[in-house]
Design a protein around this motif. Sequence first.
Motif, short mmCIF file in Angstrom:
data_model
loop_
_atom_site.label_atom_id
_atom_site.label_comp_id
_atom_site.label_asym_id
_atom_site.label_seq_id
_atom_site.Cartn_x
_atom_site.Cartn_y
_atom_site.Cartn_z
N TYR A 92 0.90 -1.24 -0.06
CA TYR A 92 0.07 0.08 -0.07
C TYR A 92 0.85 1.19 -0.14
CZ TYR A 92 -3.28 -3.40 1.52
OH TYR A 92 -4.39 -4.38 1.68
N TYR A 93 0.35 2.36 -0.73
CA TYR A 93 1.03 3.73 -0.66
C TYR A 93 0.51 4.41 0.75
CZ TYR A 93 1.55 3.78 -5.59
OH TYR A 93 1.78 3.43 -6.73
N GLU A 99 -1.00 -0.51 -3.93
CA GLU A 99 0.27 -0.01 -4.72
C GLU A 99 0.44 -1.45 -5.48
OE1 GLU A 99 5.04 0.95 -4.52
OE2 GLU A 99 3.78 0.60 -2.61
N LYS A 100 0.66 -2.58 -4.95
CA LYS A 100 0.81 -3.66 -5.85
C LYS A 100 0.59 -4.93 -5.12
CE LYS A 100 5.86 -3.55 -4.45
NZ LYS A 100 7.12 -3.51 -4.58
N GLU A 115 0.76 -3.57 -10.47
CA GLU A 115 1.27 -2.55 -9.71
C GLU A 115 0.05 -1.31 -10.18
OE1 GLU A 115 5.03 -1.17 -9.84
OE2 GLU A 115 5.97 -3.27 -9.56
N ASN A 117 -0.86 3.20 -9.86
CA ASN A 117 -0.41 4.41 -9.62
C ASN A 117 -1.16 4.92 -8.28
OD1 ASN A 117 -2.84 5.49 -10.46
ND2 ASN A 117 -1.92 5.90 -12.42
N GLU A 118 -0.82 6.13 -7.69
CA GLU A 118 -1.56 6.54 -6.71
C GLU A 118 -2.99 6.98 -6.82
OE1 GLU A 118 0.59 8.60 -3.22
OE2 GLU A 118 2.11 8.50 -4.64
#
Length: 198
Positions: A92-93, A99-100, A115, A117-118
């Motif tokens: 996770y971001y 995230e992936k 994956e 992106n934000e």
Amino acid sequence: MIPKKTFLVVLFSAITFTVFAQTTTKTFVDYYDKPADRITASFYIETFKTNDTAVYWQRKKYYNDTVPAALAATGKSKDAEGLIKEGAFVYYYKNGIKEKEGNYSNNLKEGEWKEWNEQGKLSVLNHFKKDKMMGKNIRWFSNGSVYDSTILEASGNGKSFGFYEDGATEGEGNYTAGDKNGVWTYYYRTAKNKKVLK
């Protein structure tokens, strides 16, 4: 007065719970999950077992620079320190967006990995065999156009193409046994201007 049998059951349960609670471990790691000191560590990993007969440790990875600590990844590990990853993992971001995700086998990437992106858009689709990229692998720009595409045989031999955001070819080259090999050509915005790397 509490019967002796009931007292022993309660005492045994308390001892079992105490022993079980002692299986939680905290390990500080760098960006690559290598052990690090508490001050410079990018993350920390907490591992625990859901019961005494569990084969794998539950593993939660946290960012070390947020308060409260933001969850960075979840999965399982073969060891109490959480360094030998096994099975399905989700990363996770800091903002909580995925995230992936993918699978590990004995700490090596296996199978399909995705994956995002934000903004939550799919940005990478890779396939691995024992941590080596293989099969069809694609990365995308945030606008959805293809950034690069690599197709590798089981041997690791194959070809890769890179693109500009408008779809024009940015570069191309070959892989041998999973590694870049031979001549790689990179194109500037006009086709007659190119750079060749060996």
